[in-house]
Design a protein around this motif. Sequence first.
Motif, PDB file in Angstrom:
ATOM      1  N   SER A 248       8.673 -21.401  -3.182  1.00  7.39           N
ATOM      2  CA  SER A 248       8.452 -20.003  -3.560  1.00  7.39           C
ATOM      3  C   SER A 248       9.445 -19.489  -4.585  1.00  7.39           C
ATOM      4  O   SER A 248       9.431 -18.299  -4.898  1.00  7.39           O
ATOM      5  CB  SER A 248       8.499 -19.122  -2.303  1.00  7.39           C
TER       6      SER A 248
ATOM      7  N   PHE B 236       4.635 -18.474  -6.779  1.00 12.77           N
ATOM      8  CA  PHE B 236       5.133 -17.112  -6.956  1.00 12.77           C
ATOM      9  C   PHE B 236       4.852 -16.781  -8.417  1.00 12.77           C
ATOM     10  O   PHE B 236       5.284 -17.524  -9.305  1.00 12.77           O
ATOM     11  CB  PHE B 236       6.643 -17.073  -6.668  1.00 12.77           C
ATOM     12  N   SER B 237       4.124 -15.704  -8.664  1.00  7.94           N
ATOM     13  CA  SER B 237       3.720 -15.416 -10.046  1.00  7.94           C
ATOM     14  C   SER B 237       4.937 -15.435 -10.964  1.00  7.94           C
ATOM     15  O   SER B 237       6.008 -14.937 -10.603  1.00  7.94           O
ATOM     16  CB  SER B 237       3.026 -14.053 -10.111  1.00  7.94           C
TER      17      SER B 237
ATOM     18  N   GLU C 152      -0.697 -14.150 -13.399  1.00 11.07           N
ATOM     19  CA  GLU C 152      -1.660 -13.162 -12.924  1.00 11.07           C
ATOM     20  C   GLU C 152      -1.765 -11.991 -13.889  1.00 11.07           C
ATOM     21  O   GLU C 152      -2.444 -11.002 -13.584  1.00 11.07           O
ATOM     22  CB  GLU C 152      -1.286 -12.656 -11.523  1.00 11.07           C
ATOM     23  N   ASN C 153      -1.089 -12.075 -15.019  1.00 12.13           N
ATOM     24  CA  ASN C 153      -1.241 -10.996 -15.996  1.00 12.13           C
ATOM     25  C   ASN C 153      -0.922 -11.509 -17.401  1.00 12.13           C
ATOM     26  O   ASN C 153      -0.368 -12.601 -17.568  1.00 12.13           O
ATOM     27  CB  ASN C 153      -0.392  -9.777 -15.621  1.00 12.13           C
TER      28      ASN C 153
ATOM     29  N   ASP D  20      -6.226 -12.685  -5.906  1.00  8.57           N
ATOM     30  CA  ASP D  20      -6.048 -11.872  -4.697  1.00  8.57           C
ATOM     31  C   ASP D  20      -7.375 -11.856  -3.939  1.00  8.57           C
ATOM     32  O   ASP D  20      -8.349 -11.250  -4.382  1.00  8.57           O
ATOM     33  CB  ASP D  20      -5.642 -10.448  -5.100  1.00  8.57           C
TER      34      ASP D  20
ATOM     35  N   TYR E 282      -5.683  -9.874   0.414  1.00 10.15           N
ATOM     36  CA  TYR E 282      -4.378  -9.582   1.015  1.00 10.15           C
ATOM     37  C   TYR E 282      -3.768  -8.351   0.344  1.00 10.15           C
ATOM     38  O   TYR E 282      -3.022  -7.584   0.953  1.00 10.15           O
ATOM     39  CB  TYR E 282      -3.489 -10.813   0.823  1.00 10.15           C
ATOM     40  N   ASN E 283      -4.105  -8.154  -0.932  1.00 11.76           N
ATOM     41  CA  ASN E 283      -3.613  -7.004  -1.701  1.00 11.76           C
ATOM     42  C   ASN E 283      -2.097  -6.978  -1.845  1.00 11.76           C
ATOM     43  O   ASN E 283      -1.497  -5.910  -1.901  1.00 11.76           O
ATOM     44  CB  ASN E 283      -4.084  -5.670  -1.100  1.00 11.76           C
ATOM     45  N   ARG E 284      -1.479  -8.149  -1.870  1.00  8.70           N
ATOM     46  CA  ARG E 284      -0.061  -8.195  -2.175  1.00  8.70           C
ATOM     47  C   ARG E 284       0.092  -8.305  -3.696  1.00  8.70           C
ATOM     48  O   ARG E 284       0.659  -7.455  -4.329  1.00  8.70           O
ATOM     49  CB  ARG E 284       0.630  -9.358  -1.464  1.00  8.70           C
ATOM     50  N   THR E 285      -0.476  -9.376  -4.242  1.00  5.21           N
ATOM     51  CA  THR E 285      -0.473  -9.493  -5.696  1.00  5.21           C
ATOM     52  C   THR E 285      -1.534 -10.500  -6.112  1.00  5.21           C
ATOM     53  O   THR E 285      -2.143 -11.158  -5.270  1.00  5.21           O
ATOM     54  CB  THR E 285       0.945  -9.840  -6.224  1.00  5.21           C
ATOM     55  N   GLY E 286      -1.798 -10.607  -7.406  1.00  3.39           N
ATOM     56  CA  GLY E 286      -2.849 -11.484  -7.900  1.00  3.39           C
ATOM     57  C   GLY E 286      -3.985 -10.680  -8.511  1.00  3.39           C
ATOM     58  O   GLY E 286      -3.991  -9.449  -8.457  1.00  3.39           O
TER      59      GLY E 286
ATOM     60  N   GLU F 115      -7.974  -9.683  -8.647  1.00  4.49           N
ATOM     61  CA  GLU F 115      -9.190  -9.699  -7.825  1.00  4.49           C
ATOM     62  C   GLU F 115     -10.211 -10.635  -8.466  1.00  4.49           C
ATOM     63  O   GLU F 115     -10.355 -10.659  -9.692  1.00  4.49           O
ATOM     64  CB  GLU F 115      -9.775  -8.292  -7.727  1.00  4.49           C
TER      65      GLU F 115
END
Lengths: 383, 383
Positions: free
Chosen positions: B78, B98-99, B122-123, B145, B148-152, B154
Amino acid sequence: MLILGHELSDCNSVYYPEMEITKPTLLLSKEIALRNIQNMARKANDHGLNFRPHFKTHQSAEIGEWFRDAGVKCITVSSLTMANYFADIGWDDITIAFSVNIPEIPEMNELAGRINLNLLIENKEGLAALQEKITWHTGVFIKIDTGYNRTGIESSRTQLIDELLETIQKSPLLQFKGFLSHTGHTYHANSTHDIFSRHFDALLKMKALKMRYRSEWPELMISMGDTPSCSICDNFDGVDEIRPGNFVFYDLTQFKLGVCQLTDIAVRMVCPVIAVHPSRNEVVIYGGAIHFAKDSIINIDGKPLFGRIVVEENDKKILLDERNYLHALSQEHGILKITPRDLSYFKPGNLIEIIPVHSCLTANLMKEYLTTEGEIIKMLPFY
Amino acid sequence: MLILGHELSDCNSVYYPEMEITKPTLLLSKEIALRNIQNMARKANDHGLNFRPHFKTHQSAEIGEWFRDAGVKCITVSSLTMANYFADIGWDDITIAFSVNIPEIPEMNELAGRINLNLLIENKEGLAALQEKITWHTGVFIKIDTGYNRTGIESSRTQLIDELLETIQKSPLLQFKGFLSHTGHTYHANSTHDIFSRHFDALLKMKALKMRYRSEWPELMISMGDTPSCSICDNFDGVDEIRPGNFVFYDLTQFKLGVCQLTDIAVRMVCPVIAVHPSRNEVVIYGGAIHFAKDSIINIDGKPLFGRIVVEENDKKILLDERNYLHALSQEHGILKITPRDLSYFKPGNLIEIIPVHSCLTANLMKEYLTTEGEIIKMLPFY
């Protein structure tokens, strides 16, 4: 008082991008920590109190020297491991403010042989084990519970105290030093007035013990200490020694209690921004439970808050208001709740700062500090 | 299923008093951990999945070898710190799940030059920074994502995914590996059925991405992994790789979710008893927030539970029922709630065992294990 959304001046001296911070880093304002140390040392001196600060908050040889420079000669720690670390670097008068851990007594002998060591007892089993196994002169405090109800003997249980004292008196190597308490329920106070009243109640209990036992033990000391009461109370009637620890850094818990200003908080975590999620007003940072630990306080929205956010604008540090906060932590990720208005402060790759909720646990995880003077300060290496 | 109040057999092989445990010590049953590793490796194999276990749970070179013995060749970590640690001891195929943390990209180049390294994006900002600064061939997963809505990202945001893929295609050093997700909301499930349905929903989303993009990227992989779904689900339709981590030890969180049995939990903290307070049915142990961390689950009485208690009777380990539990933690102290009936198990100086709530965070703090075979296993030293 700091005006929200305005400049937070005390840490402006650090312009961290030049220091190449790339991951969560615990920033320490040496200036603020020195001021906190000097203020508490002066207060102890003004009240004629022995100042025996608790070193479990910073756990650092170098920060210990800052205390020495302020005249500190004796310290408090919370474990034998920590006592050995500080004894190895020249501290020779240490109280382990944790009721004696029987399996460690053999290891304590080595330490007791080379420094002035004080231990705490609160039951017959601990005292019997000490009596049987200790091989050097050792100071003993009886640990009193003044209402925190974590551990210790209630001050009204004088029969047990009498029995313990009788045993101590017969032990040639054990020297009774006095009564010690940690009025930790000041941390659960609802107002500063509540801190005053809990502290005052503890004072009465401790003073009653002093009155009762001082004819037989004229040298006995009353040792008390928690950062909330030591910071804001001015009545130390009957007290001989204070042992606060957290005050060296303070944190959001102390700020919320009304014990310090935000500008008295000496530590902040610098964290890189990983992702911005405008659809749910959230920002993801690199900085999680393994950096901050998981203590929280309740925010104005009724939800747990794990830290307050400081951003940079035109080379000035800006404290965002409480609608912006660190609201969740997983192992490495932190999730910030951010109002739409303030989202523009956050871009992936930027660095932001978080004021922690509990500086002791945060420092314990980080194991080193970066000072505002650009110096790396190490802590007790493995603990 | 283990019968409460009865013998807990799996850790009986450790008779710790002979090992001279004197302070909080993280006990690891090698036998249970090996069984957990073998079970998951077999499951991955049975389903034709690449097994890339997450090493953030154990963070240990030696335990890594136990995975290697089970045929594991590639791993998940991580952080860059952890990736460097495992690369230095011979792991040459690592995904940092980990992004991408933009400030660390220059340091990642050194690693990318010597192992097969996979990063997450992720961006656009993260990808642009990678494109600009990476100097070696690097695998790239797009972080999805699944709820989970933590990050990532959709999975429905295919326009953004298209744009990222277009950029990756133009980057000679970046190789698109596929879509990666962590269905962490299985941890918030209310039942095992709920875990199945969250996992199934995530499968549908990931498979839809695979269908959409595989004509252009025939080699793309779907990488998923969280201990709850990997432990109990058998549908991995469309998945190419799993990355669970916690399963190597499991813990009370997983037990409460219905994901493991108590006898599958490989770690326990041995703690000395400090004081017994019959007046409030409490026992104080040496073992606090700096040993366990502060994750909790809700106990049957509606209060937070930080650990379950195992005591010893006639050389047998007995698991006490949930009315006895670790109910509060300060820095070094743990407070147990104990029923009057069971108070007699506790005497100052005795050792008891606590089954932790979150083994990853507990291990991260303890930094070493004592195995049931009497061996000390070190972890990543500073992190």
